[in-house]
Scaffold this motif. Structure first.
Motif, mmCIF file in Angstrom:
data_model
loop_
_atom_site.group_PDB
_atom_site.id
_atom_site.type_symbol
_atom_site.label_atom_id
_atom_site.label_comp_id
_atom_site.label_asym_id
_atom_site.label_seq_id
_atom_site.Cartn_x
_atom_site.Cartn_y
_atom_site.Cartn_z
ATOM 1 N N LEU A 165 0.830 -1.211 0.000
ATOM 2 C CA LEU A 165 0.000 0.000 0.000
ATOM 3 C C LEU A 165 0.863 1.259 0.000
ATOM 4 O O LEU A 165 1.668 1.477 0.899
ATOM 5 N N PRO A 166 0.711 2.139 -1.020
ATOM 6 C CA PRO A 166 1.446 3.414 -1.015
ATOM 7 C C PRO A 166 0.881 4.340 0.066
ATOM 8 O O PRO A 166 -0.228 4.148 0.554
ATOM 9 N N ASN A 167 1.640 5.368 0.400
ATOM 10 C CA ASN A 167 1.153 6.319 1.402
ATOM 11 C C ASN A 167 0.812 7.676 0.798
ATOM 12 O O ASN A 167 0.678 8.662 1.510
ATOM 13 N N THR A 168 0.668 7.731 -0.539
ATOM 14 C CA THR A 168 0.175 8.933 -1.209
ATOM 15 C C THR A 168 -0.832 8.516 -2.276
ATOM 16 O O THR A 168 -0.679 7.463 -2.904
ATOM 17 N N PHE A 169 -1.848 9.362 -2.478
ATOM 18 C CA PHE A 169 -2.849 9.043 -3.484
ATOM 19 C C PHE A 169 -2.265 9.085 -4.888
ATOM 20 O O PHE A 169 -2.714 8.363 -5.773
ATOM 21 N N GLY A 170 -1.251 9.912 -5.093
ATOM 22 C CA GLY A 170 -0.630 9.990 -6.403
ATOM 23 C C GLY A 170 0.038 8.693 -6.818
ATOM 24 O O GLY A 170 0.172 8.408 -8.012
ATOM 25 N N LEU A 173 4.194 -9.861 14.153
ATOM 26 C CA LEU A 173 4.325 -9.413 12.765
ATOM 27 C C LEU A 173 3.016 -8.837 12.239
ATOM 28 O O LEU A 173 2.995 -7.808 11.560
ATOM 29 N N GLY A 174 1.908 -9.487 12.565
ATOM 30 C CA GLY A 174 0.606 -8.996 12.119
ATOM 31 C C GLY A 174 0.256 -7.654 12.723
ATOM 32 O O GLY A 174 -0.277 -6.759 12.046
ATOM 33 N N THR A 175 0.555 -7.504 14.023
ATOM 34 C CA THR A 175 0.283 -6.224 14.677
ATOM 35 C C THR A 175 1.119 -5.112 14.057
ATOM 36 O O THR A 175 0.618 -4.010 13.790
ATOM 37 N N ALA A 176 2.407 -5.392 13.848
ATOM 38 C CA ALA A 176 3.292 -4.391 13.239
ATOM 39 C C ALA A 176 2.791 -3.990 11.858
ATOM 40 O O ALA A 176 2.757 -2.800 11.510
ATOM 41 N N LEU A 177 2.366 -4.971 11.064
ATOM 42 C CA LEU A 177 1.860 -4.675 9.725
ATOM 43 C C LEU A 177 0.553 -3.894 9.797
ATOM 44 O O LEU A 177 0.330 -2.959 9.018
ATOM 45 N N GLY A 178 -0.315 -4.244 10.752
ATOM 46 C CA GLY A 178 -1.570 -3.523 10.904
ATOM 47 C C GLY A 178 -1.355 -2.081 11.306
ATOM 48 O O GLY A 178 -1.992 -1.165 10.766
ATOM 49 N N VAL A 179 -0.450 -1.852 12.257
ATOM 50 C CA VAL A 179 -0.153 -0.479 12.691
ATOM 51 C C VAL A 179 0.458 0.320 11.545
ATOM 52 O O VAL A 179 0.110 1.495 11.323
ATOM 53 N N LEU A 180 1.357 -0.310 10.794
ATOM 54 C CA LEU A 180 1.965 0.368 9.655
ATOM 55 C C LEU A 180 0.910 0.728 8.609
ATOM 56 O O LEU A 180 0.964 1.807 8.000
ATOM 57 N N THR A 181 -0.071 -0.140 8.426
ATOM 58 C CA THR A 181 -1.154 0.136 7.475
ATOM 59 C C THR A 181 -1.992 1.323 7.937
ATOM 60 O O THR A 181 -2.387 2.178 7.133
ATOM 61 N N VAL A 182 -2.256 1.392 9.240
ATOM 62 C CA VAL A 182 -2.991 2.541 9.782
ATOM 63 C C VAL A 182 -2.197 3.834 9.559
ATOM 64 O O VAL A 182 -2.752 4.863 9.152
ATOM 65 N N LEU A 183 -0.887 3.783 9.791
ATOM 66 C CA LEU A 183 -0.044 4.967 9.584
ATOM 67 C C LEU A 183 -0.001 5.355 8.108
ATOM 68 O O LEU A 183 0.014 6.545 7.773
ATOM 69 N N ASN A 184 0.023 4.363 7.226
ATOM 70 C CA ASN A 184 -0.023 4.661 5.791
ATOM 71 C C ASN A 184 -1.336 5.352 5.425
ATOM 72 O O ASN A 184 -1.358 6.283 4.614
ATOM 73 N N ALA A 185 -2.426 4.886 6.019
ATOM 74 C CA ALA A 185 -3.731 5.510 5.760
ATOM 75 C C ALA A 185 -3.740 6.954 6.264
ATOM 76 O O ALA A 185 -4.280 7.851 5.605
ATOM 77 N N LEU A 186 -3.135 7.190 7.435
ATOM 78 C CA LEU A 186 -3.041 8.557 7.949
ATOM 79 C C LEU A 186 -2.166 9.414 7.038
ATOM 80 O O LEU A 186 -2.466 10.599 6.800
ATOM 81 N N ASP A 187 -1.092 8.826 6.520
ATOM 82 C CA ASP A 187 -0.255 9.558 5.564
ATOM 83 C C ASP A 187 -1.058 9.961 4.331
ATOM 84 O O ASP A 187 -0.895 11.063 3.799
ATOM 85 N N LEU A 188 -1.914 9.058 3.867
ATOM 86 C CA LEU A 188 -2.759 9.361 2.708
ATOM 87 C C LEU A 188 -3.634 10.583 2.982
ATOM 88 O O LEU A 188 -3.723 11.502 2.164
ATOM 89 N N GLY A 189 -4.282 10.595 4.139
ATOM 90 C CA GLY A 189 -5.155 11.706 4.486
ATOM 91 C C GLY A 189 -4.400 13.001 4.698
ATOM 92 O O GLY A 189 -4.798 14.060 4.196
ATOM 93 N N PHE A 190 -3.284 12.944 5.426
ATOM 94 C CA PHE A 190 -2.510 14.158 5.676
ATOM 95 C C PHE A 190 -1.871 14.670 4.395
ATOM 96 O O PHE A 190 -1.760 15.890 4.198
ATOM 97 N N GLY A 191 -1.439 13.765 3.528
ATOM 98 C CA GLY A 191 -0.874 14.196 2.252
ATOM 99 C C GLY A 191 -1.893 14.909 1.395
ATOM 100 O O GLY A 191 -1.589 15.898 0.715
ATOM 101 N N GLU A 192 -3.136 14.433 1.422
ATOM 102 C CA GLU A 192 -4.200 15.039 0.621
ATOM 103 C C GLU A 192 -4.553 16.428 1.123
ATOM 104 O O GLU A 192 -4.816 17.340 0.329
ATOM 105 N N TYR A 193 -4.552 16.636 2.446
ATOM 106 C CA TYR A 193 -5.002 17.906 2.998
ATOM 107 C C TYR A 193 -3.867 18.833 3.413
ATOM 108 O O TYR A 193 -4.001 20.056 3.313
ATOM 109 N N LEU A 194 -2.749 18.270 3.888
ATOM 110 C CA LEU A 194 -1.673 19.111 4.399
ATOM 111 C C LEU A 194 -0.405 19.042 3.573
ATOM 112 O O LEU A 194 0.568 19.736 3.880
ATOM 113 N N GLY A 195 -0.391 18.195 2.541
ATOM 114 C CA GLY A 195 0.786 18.112 1.693
ATOM 115 C C GLY A 195 1.990 17.491 2.365
ATOM 116 O O GLY A 195 3.127 17.704 1.964
#
Length: 538
Positions: free
Chosen positions: A19-24, A60-82
């Motif tokens: 999963l990328p962390n930017t919509f672009g 490993l699953g927890t680490a991957l899940g947390v990283l996925t949540v952070l990637n999702a937050l990166d997506l949102g912050f990138g869209e609104y705050l650059g």
């Protein structure tokens, strides 16, 4: 059924790893890569006995899940705050996001969105744990074949990495998840280091020891007004969809002000923030420090660094006032701004409706400023800091100009608000968001310049600027962080003092007009108007 569950688990884990962390970057070819982390994880699970394997699967699953949540937050912050999400600083901004949704879409939608976001954040690590555990059990049940498969996959990954092999325009071998984890780690480390460095920097000030009688002697006797226009960025002036109407307004306002005896000069400032976080732009502008995150904001606002607005008050030559229609709760930062009087959203006498996030139209805020402060007889001139909020997203509904004598207590805006567009209709449409954003900038500029025409005097000096660019969905993913800045005055000496800045004549800065960091403005302004530097060091 078992095979279906295994297939779903495989797809879910691979998608989380890639999963990328930017919509672009959210393109199908991103999901055709071979994640090295999957191969390493499989090797670890195969090498462990049953009990240890289950513990490892949870970790490993927890680490991957947390990283996925952070990637999702990166997506949102990138869209609104650059920018990406900062694990140390940005949790408080999530409440601001909820408040914005409530103001724009209603409390029910905001509550549902908040519940959904929390549920998703909790559910993702659970799902990744279950998926990794499922795959670990399948690997262990077919240990020989799985071992050969891991060896083959590892060999293929190394070969693709060494040879730089690609498919669909992307490298076949990737370590996307490892790089994302490293980026988050470095972001946390850099944030911690930055706190101490900025605390030292904030104690260094070219004008920190300047006696009050040596501050801005060339502006004595002038009413000086600093006005911020929300989200007024370079895109409003140069984007092909938004610029025609905005530039027409700027040109018409330049001519109208000239007819009233005013001249103007304009340039560009690079804001420390993008899409939101107006307070970072405000504090950077008045402090002369680069305040680009919440930690820096907390440090500078809780310290004794001299701000431009505070210096006016320290001279004893000005009364200082703040008009803050966006402030709706306790605001301890008032001490940092150094203002004698501050009017928040509830102290301006407004009886009309909110316009989405904006508590009142800019025209009302300016008329209230005139009634409460600027129009009063006083012994000293006035320095005012005014925040105009009508151009705050979601840019619907938009106020309309009314006769200045009709503004009253703001009730006149009720019908205008009811007739306006619904925020949900604008937010969902990128083109309309850009169009309506441009209209709000036209409105705010018109309010401010008409107020100056109507109430300004020979001794009025107006400095107005944007605090940041609008969100990337409006300004574009490659937009700069530049905002326009303009000085307007009747007294020719005021603009002559900044002639060496080589700014553009009028309200519209040319594309190649000088660009400064927003933090540079304070010291240049102080110097231009006769202030004497007396540096202090941290």
């Amino acid at each position: 059924m078992r095979r279906s569950l295994t297939a779903l688990a495989t797809v879910f884990v691979l998608a989380a790893l890639l999963l990328p962390n930017t919509f672009g970057a959210m393109e199908p070819n991103r999901f055709t890569q071979i994640p090295g982390e999957a191969i390493v994880g499989a090797a670890i699970l195969l090498s462990l006995p049953r009990r240890a394997r289950r513990v490892a699967a949870v970790l490993l699953g927890t680490a991957l899940g947390v990283l996925t949540v952070l990637n999702a937050l990166d997506l949102g912050f990138g869209e609104y705050l650059g920018r990406g999400f900062n694990l140390v600083l940005d949790w408080a901004l999530l409440e601001d996001a909820r408040s914005f949704v409530a103001d724009s879409m209603g409390g029910t939608v905001a509550a549902l969105a908040a519940v959904g976001a929390v549920a998703l954040a909790l559910l993702l690590p659970v799902l990744t744990v279950l998926a990794v555990r499922r795959l670990g059990e399948v690997l262990a049940a077919h240990r020989d074949r799985s071992t050969r498969g891991v060896l083959i996959a590892g060999t293929v990954w190394i070969t693709c990495s060494v040879l730089g092999l690609q498919a669909f325009g992307m490298p076949l071998a990737t370590g996307r998840a490892a790089h994302a984890f490293q980026a988050q780690t470095e972001r946390v480390r850099d944030t911690i280091r930055d706190e101490a460095a900025f605390a030292r920097q904030s104690r260094t000030d070219a004008f920190g020891g300047t006696p009050p009688d040596q501050l801005m002697p060339d502006l004595r006797g002038k009413d000086v007004i600093f006005a911020f226009i929300e989200s007024y960025g370079r895109s409003a002036i140069e984007d092909p969809i938004m610029s025609p109407g905005v530039n027409q307004t700027l040109e018409a306002s330049t001519q109208a002000l000239a007819s009233a005896g005013y001249r103007a000069k304009s340039g560009w400032l690079t804001s420390p923030t993008y899409g939101a976080g107006s307070w970072l732009g405000h504090s950077t502008f008045i402090s002369g420090l680069w305040v680009d995150n919440q930690q820096r904001y907390t440090t500078v606002t809780s310290g004794d660094h001299r701000t431009l607005t505070k210096m006016f008050g320290e001279t004893g030559a000005w009364d200082t006032v703040g008009v803050m229609p966006g402030v709706q709760k306790a605001w301890p930062e008032a001490r940092f701004h150094g203002l004698d009087t501050v009017y928040n959203a509830f102290q301006l006498g407004y009886q009309g409706p909110k316009f989405a996030w904006s508590t009142m139209p800019d025209q009302y805020a300016l008329e209230a400023f005139q009634r409460l402060e600027h129009g009063r007889k006083r012994d000293k001139p006035l320095m005012a800091e005014i925040i105009l909020t009508s151009s705050h997203q979601p840019w619907a509904p938009i106020p309309r100009m009314v006769g200045w004598d009709e503004v009253g207590d703001g009730s006149v805006f009720r019908a205008i608000q009811k007739e306006g567009e619904k925020p949900a209709d604008i937010v969902a449409d990128e083109t309309r968001s850009r169009e309506e954003y441009g209209k709000t900038i036209e409105y705010s500029v018109t309010c401010l310049t008409e107020w100056l025409e109507r109430y300004g005097t020979d001794d009025t000096v107006l400095v107005f600027l944007g605090d940041h660019q609008p969100i990337s969905r409006v300004s574009g993913t490659k937009a700069s962080r530049d905002v326009p800045v303009t000085i307007v005055a009747r007294d020719p000496k005021v603009l002559d003092a900044v002639s060496e800045w080589e700014w553009t004549d009028g309200l519209r800065p040319e594309h190649d007009a000088p660009v400064w960091r927003m933090s540079a403005f304070r010291d240049r302004f102080l110097t231009a108007y006769g202030s004497t530097p007396h540096p202090t060091k941290g």
